[in-house]
Write an enzyme that holds these catalytic residues in place. Sequence first.
Site, PDB file in Angstrom:
ATOM      1  N   HIS A 163      10.199  18.566  42.559  1.00  0.00           N
ATOM      2  CA  HIS A 163      10.947  18.934  43.769  1.00  0.00           C
ATOM      3  C   HIS A 163      10.121  18.578  45.017  1.00  0.00           C
ATOM      4  CE1 HIS A 163      13.423  21.166  46.507  1.00  0.00           C
ATOM      5  NE2 HIS A 163      13.980  21.957  45.606  1.00  0.00           N
ATOM      6  N   GLU A 267      13.718  14.018  45.071  1.00  0.00           N
ATOM      7  CA  GLU A 267      13.202  14.612  43.850  1.00  0.00           C
ATOM      8  C   GLU A 267      13.557  13.756  42.632  1.00  0.00           C
ATOM      9  OE1 GLU A 267      14.765  18.656  43.782  1.00  0.00           O
ATOM     10  OE2 GLU A 267      15.065  18.504  45.961  1.00  0.00           O
TER      11      GLU A 267
END
Length: 306
Positions: A163, A267
């Site tokens: 992330h 991500e």
Amino acid sequence: MSVEQLKGNNGLDKILIRGANGCSAEVYLYGGHVTSWKNEQGEELLFVSNKAIFEPPKAIRGGIPICFPQFSNFGGLPAHGFARNRIWSVDSDPQFAPANASEGSNFVDLILKPSEEDLKSWPHNFEYRLRIEVGLSGDLTLNSRVRNINTDSKSFSFTFAYHTYFSISDISEVRVEGLETLDYLDNLQERDRFTEQGDAITFEAELDRIYLETPKKVAILDHEKKRTFFLVKDGLPDAVVWNPWDKKAKSMSDFGDEEYKQMVCVEAAVIENPVTLKPGEEWTGRLHLSTVANTYLSSSLDPPVD
């Protein structure tokens, strides 16, 4: 020392990895969480909120959280799973890590195994090995290996994401290239499926999309800083692009009201088709991050890779 264990915020243990020419990365054992990646000029390339809470069980806001064994709410666990909320260990016997690091690189190997609490909520035995590597040219590589070590015949499935929060000059000056014409799930529209129509992704409001079957290379162009980030990924077919914009930013207690202007998340992920492992099987997901000055042809997403 090229790799050193230190005390970080709130007394949490962290590893500092020094590369050549002054570049560096730091990773907290809490979450196996990379919180800093600096180039040879000492410029910070990752975004961490000034309001980030370095106190378990709260996840650290920014850097590179590890979403495992679940991305977002794609399953019955709390959002983004539990790996980012656990204390990892330095791996003294990284038998499943890559046999050889890149020449001239420095790295640390971490390992996560499920606790009794984890096995109650997600009853699967696993070993998750993570290598964080700073290359000779200052590039950052994360290599994850997840192995099913169930002693019975049970397989397990998971979704996953790095992330990554990138530090940028201003969100209005940024574009993401490499995802044109692809299908995506729009998290702001009940994950309905659309096709990207633009020649690049730009930001004028909140954006939260899961791009599907993406190429291995994605670029983030920061016009004001005259810098391009390159993501090169293996085993990670999806890509999430997110910026919370002003309203969502104000709703997050660990995020500054105006900080959305200085970050963008791109991500590398496995979401649409979860990974399934039989006992003894292993999955590898590799993310390689690098930067170049904005002098390349944007139609050629082909940076050098260590």
